[in-house]
Motif scaffolding. Structure first.
Motif, mmCIF file in Angstrom:
data_model
loop_
_atom_site.group_PDB
_atom_site.id
_atom_site.type_symbol
_atom_site.label_atom_id
_atom_site.label_comp_id
_atom_site.label_asym_id
_atom_site.label_seq_id
_atom_site.Cartn_x
_atom_site.Cartn_y
_atom_site.Cartn_z
ATOM 1 N N MET A 117 0.833 3.130 0.343
ATOM 2 C CA MET A 117 2.093 3.767 0.743
ATOM 3 C C MET A 117 2.284 5.134 0.083
ATOM 4 O O MET A 117 2.923 6.026 0.660
ATOM 5 N N GLY A 118 1.800 5.302 -1.155
ATOM 6 C CA GLY A 118 1.986 6.562 -1.859
ATOM 7 C C GLY A 118 3.393 6.751 -2.397
ATOM 8 O O GLY A 118 3.803 7.874 -2.709
ATOM 9 N N THR A 119 4.164 5.662 -2.520
ATOM 10 C CA THR A 119 5.524 5.715 -3.044
ATOM 11 C C THR A 119 5.700 4.609 -4.072
ATOM 12 O O THR A 119 4.796 3.786 -4.287
ATOM 13 N N THR A 120 6.888 4.526 -4.692
ATOM 14 C CA THR A 120 7.106 3.503 -5.717
ATOM 15 C C THR A 120 7.265 2.114 -5.119
ATOM 16 O O THR A 120 7.022 1.109 -5.793
ATOM 17 N N CYS A 121 7.723 2.014 -3.852
ATOM 18 C CA CYS A 121 7.970 0.733 -3.171
ATOM 19 C C CYS A 121 9.008 -0.118 -3.904
ATOM 20 O O CYS A 121 9.036 -1.346 -3.763
ATOM 21 N N PRO A 166 7.381 4.827 2.856
ATOM 22 C CA PRO A 166 7.382 5.833 3.913
ATOM 23 C C PRO A 166 8.055 5.271 5.164
ATOM 24 O O PRO A 166 8.150 4.051 5.339
ATOM 25 N N THR A 167 8.526 6.143 6.021
ATOM 26 C CA THR A 167 9.083 5.687 7.286
ATOM 27 C C THR A 167 8.041 4.852 8.022
ATOM 28 O O THR A 167 6.937 5.316 8.264
ATOM 29 N N PRO A 168 8.354 3.603 8.353
ATOM 30 C CA PRO A 168 7.348 2.751 8.999
ATOM 31 C C PRO A 168 6.917 3.305 10.355
ATOM 32 O O PRO A 168 7.692 3.974 11.051
ATOM 33 N N GLY A 186 10.455 -6.292 8.035
ATOM 34 C CA GLY A 186 9.203 -6.409 8.774
ATOM 35 C C GLY A 186 8.795 -5.061 9.330
ATOM 36 O O GLY A 186 9.423 -4.561 10.262
ATOM 37 N N CYS A 187 7.760 -4.442 8.763
ATOM 38 C CA CYS A 187 7.362 -3.079 9.117
ATOM 39 C C CYS A 187 5.850 -2.995 9.263
ATOM 40 O O CYS A 187 5.112 -3.704 8.582
#
Length: 261
Positions: A117-121, A166-168, A186-187
């Protein structure tokens, strides 16, 4: 989906089941086996399902195993840091090459998911035996096939926004809770040649992986995420010459016939 048998690997951390008696009572042989049985019951001969856990050599995720895996499901929570970085790199490469990945519940904070994802999640959460309603917002998506609207989970941990992802590519389900919270539960995402489905229900303290509708969604996600094994490869850097583009077209460039005009 063609008639080829899918090779599915259900990966589970399998730590809560070993150290917490109430979790072991819900899942005597581990959440990974409950998920495995759910997929087997729904996909039947369409899938060959095996399991691996954190304590297996190389976490059960050797190069040979991953090369033969069409879809990997991932559940982790208490021991994300114990997953070896070299194994994460290996799984990451296989996802980019076309292996499907289904990430479940606290797997949102796993090394592999945050890397992809490249984000913290990170997200908002509350564990208070809450009721979750899972609303289908994309009913034509194959992952939503055969599930009610909404799915009701009587007892579950609350996950809420903001969810730092990120935007799914596709949003299939959103969940609501008794405190008024909502969550993108759910993405789907695409990374390289691989497809990823994240599905949040599944806290270890509750029997969520015995819920037939939850298991149906997971089985649907496995089928959706499967790639074509004949095209299993990393995206590559390609160079072509202009002549390659024009071959077979009888056209030799915009300036070729200028003098004849």
């Amino acid at each position: 989906m063609n008639a080829r048998t899918l090779n599915v690997l259900v990966w589970g951390e399998n730590r809560h089941e070993q150290v917490e008696p109430h979790v072991r009572e819900i899942y005597p042989d581990g959440m990974h086996n409950a998920i495995r049985r759910g997929i087997e019951a729904r996909l039947g001969e369409r899938a060959k399902v095996s399991t691996a856990t954190l304590d297996d050599p190389e976490h059960g995720l050797t190069e040979e195993v991953l090369a033969g895996t069409d879809v990997l499901t991932w559940w982790g929570h208490a021991a994300h840091a114990e997953v070896a970085d070299e194994v994460v790199e290996r799984v990451h490469r296989h996802v980019l090459s076309g292996m499907g990945l289904v990430v479940l519940h606290s797997g949102h904070w796993s090394k592999i998911f945050t890397k992809l994802m490249g984000t913290t999640c990170t997200l908002r959460w509350r564990s208070e035996n809450d009721r979750e309603l899972i609303w289908t917002v994309n009913p034509t998506h194959p992952i939503a096939r055969g599930v009610p609207h909404p799915i009701e989970i009587p007892a579950q941990e609350m996950y809420g926004e903001f969810f730092d992802i990120p935007t799914p590519d596709e949003l299939i389900f959103i969940s609501s809770f008794t405190g008024g919270e909502v969550f993108r539960s759910g993405c789907t995402f695409r990374r390289g040649n691989g497809k990823i489905f994240y599905f949040s229900p599944g806290d270890q303290d509750y029997p969520v992986y015995h819920h037939p509708d939850v298991l149906q969604v997971i089985a649907n996600g496995v089928e959706w995420a499967a790639g074509d094994p004949d095209r299993r490869a990393l995206p590559t850097l390609l160079r072509y010459e202009m002549g390659d583009f024009f071959n077979g077209h009888g056209y030799r460039g915009a300036m070729h016939n200028k003098d004849a005009e």
